[in-house]
Design an enzyme around this catalytic site. Structure first.
Site, short mmCIF file in Angstrom:
data_model
loop_
_atom_site.label_atom_id
_atom_site.label_comp_id
_atom_site.label_asym_id
_atom_site.label_seq_id
_atom_site.Cartn_x
_atom_site.Cartn_y
_atom_site.Cartn_z
N LYS A 1 -22.12 -25.19 -37.58
CA LYS A 1 -21.77 -24.95 -36.18
C LYS A 1 -22.65 -23.85 -35.59
CE LYS A 1 -17.52 -24.07 -33.51
NZ LYS A 1 -16.05 -23.88 -33.65
N SER B 1 -13.70 -26.81 -30.62
CA SER B 1 -15.07 -26.44 -30.30
C SER B 1 -16.10 -26.90 -31.34
CB SER B 1 -15.17 -24.92 -30.14
OG SER B 1 -14.83 -24.25 -31.34
N SER C 1 -10.09 -25.62 -33.29
CA SER C 1 -11.47 -26.09 -33.20
C SER C 1 -11.95 -26.98 -34.33
CB SER C 1 -12.41 -24.89 -33.07
OG SER C 1 -12.21 -24.25 -31.83
#
Length: 494
Positions: free
Chosen positions: A82, A157, A181
């Protein structure tokens, strides 16, 4: 039907087995994953920066195996990191224009452990600015689109990681989870995500070092893939003051007829879309038909809403303390959280911590009667990708941009392991996820229950993955992939 001649579409466990058995090389797997990037990323925008050393990393794994060595338990598996997680020498933007050219000098602990376990780092996956938001978009790279319907949100996210997994670009996706997320995008994209106990995987380096609300973890195409990866990256680190006890790994098998599970349909009290509710109830029916004992219960955690928002505001102020003089320089989600945090009083924070205690105590009491709690991950199906967030749920207006993710953020409060696994597909063919909440040290149990659910409700791959007529759009060339720190062309409007 899935074409398993493409190794990129195998489970991570099967990829690892084949590499160790000499049936597949790490270089071949990396090439297959890169081909999937070339094929799908121009439309979906999941991977935003490729690792120029990835091909060499795969070759090193093959050389070690050929010499009789052991590169580690994740040898040759391709991992997406990420874009809020630091990678040495590889651009990490945090999805923020303020850091568009930022290149860290060192790896985060989780990245170091992935490398030490033999994983090949494909590159960075897209995220909202500083992971603030349930829809993956930012001003650096644009929108990430849902592989089941590119007009819709992939969630957030860790949206880029979920899309990369669902389309075979990576074997595993690393991510973080403050309010959902790792679970929201898993639900929207039809993969599995696990929010482990905070501190089980150290989140270091971190501006907020004593953070016990956010968790670092993984997503996988199957629950067992996460178990494989989590064993390799969990454990304390001297740099982190926050740590969690080792999971009960012997709790990794579930007898459908022996356990007793609870199901709660709307823990947040915000309502639930009829299509999502139907998909989750079909999953319950399938579990019961397979012999599982699932009891529907009334469980409301809506009293935890204000407590989470207060703790989230405190989290943002703690994380961005050095940048409080430029609140307006950040995007709308980060700025809103900072203003909320700055308005808090000590009494409000104290009250929030006590609500958090009440939620944990409620779960401890629940686990005296049940082995796990099942509840829908999202109250709605994926919404149009251009929206920052949905304004209504089941016809009810939302108060803030995070209210629609209350089913996940309320489960962040007690600090327990929570998995999200596909419960099936709704009437429109879109994935819907079920959350599995397990007792303390119950990561293995959460994943085992998730595996049982997945076995009764397999959803397969998005149609664009298995459609052999699909051709690469050609935006990513092999030379581009080897360009140090290069960003992929964002296919979506900003």
């Amino acid at each position: 039907m899935t074409d398993f001649r493409d190794p990129a579409l195998l489970s991570a466990r099967e990829q690892a087995r084949r590499i160790r058995a000499g049936e597949l090389t790490a270089a071949e797997l990396f090439g297959a994953c890169l081909a999937r990037v070339e094929r799908h990323n121009p439309e979906l925008n999941a991977v935003v920066t490729l690792n120029p050393a990835a091909e060499a990393e795969a070759a090193a794994v093959d050389a070690a195996l050929a010499a009789g060595g052991d590169p580690g338990p994740l040898a040759g598996l391709v991992v997406g990191v990420k874009d809020v997680t630091e990678t040495a020498g590889l651009r990490t933007t945090y999805g923020s224009p303020l850091f568009a050219d930022h290149v860290p000098e060192r790896d985060a602990v989780v990245v170091r452990r992935l490398r030490e376990a033999g994983a090949v780092i494909l590159g960075k996956t897209n995220t909202p600015e500083f992971a603030a938001g349930g829809n993956t978009w930012n001003e650096v790279f644009g929108l990430t689109r849902n592989p089941w319907n590119p007009a819709l949100s992939a969630g957030g996210s860790t949206g880029g990681g979920a899309v990369a997994l669902a389309t075979g670009m990576v074997s595993l996706a690393q991510g973080t989870d403050l309010g959902g997320s790792l679970r929201i995008p898993a639900s929207f994209c039809g993969v599995t995500g696990l929010r482990p106990t905070p501190g089980l995987v150290p989140t270091v380096p971190a501006a907020y070092l004593w953070d016990d609300l956010q968790a670092t973890g993984l997503m996988g195409r199957e629950p067992g893939d996460i178990s494989l990866g989590l064993r390799a990256i969990s454990g304390p680190d001297p740099a982190s003051p926050v740590c969690a006890p080792e999971p009960r790994w012997d709790d990794a098998e579930v007898d459908l007829g022996a356990g007793r599970w609870a199901y709660a349909g709307d823990i947040a009290g915000i309502g639930i879309d009829a299509a999502v509710d139907a998909a989750c109830r079909e999953a319950l029916a399938a579990l019961r038909a397979a012999g599982a004992r699932v009891e529907e219960i009334d469980l409301s955690l809506s009293y935890g809403r204000d407590a989470f928002l207060a703790l989230r505001g405190h989290w943002f102020v703690s994380y961005f303390e050095r940048d409080l003089d430029r609140v307006d320089a950040f995007g709308p989600n980060v700025s809103a959280n900072l203003r909320s945090g700055l308005a808090l009083t000590p009494a409000e924070l104290g009250a929030a911590e006590n609500v958090r205690r009440r939620v944990r105590e409620a779960f401890c009491a629940l686990f005296e009667r049940y082995d796990a709690l099942l509840t829908p991950c999202m109250a709605i199906p994926p919404f149009p990708v251009e929206q920052n967030y949905p304004e209504t749920v089941a016809g009810r207006p939302m108060k803030t941009y995070v209210d629609w993710i209350a089913p996940t953020f309320l489960l962040s409060l007690p600090g327990l392991p929570v998995a999200c696994v596909p419960a099936g597909r709704d009437a429109n063919g879109l994935p819907a996820g079920l959350q599995v909440v397990a007792p303390p040290r119950g990561e293995a149990r959460a994943l085992a229950v998730a595996s049982a659910i997945a076995s009764t409700r397999p959803i397969g791959f998005p149609p664009l993955v298995t459609d052999r007529s699909t051709r690469s759009r050609g935006n990513v060339s092999a030379n581009r992939a080897r360009d140090p720190g290069s960003a992929l062309d964002a296919a979506s409007p900003r």
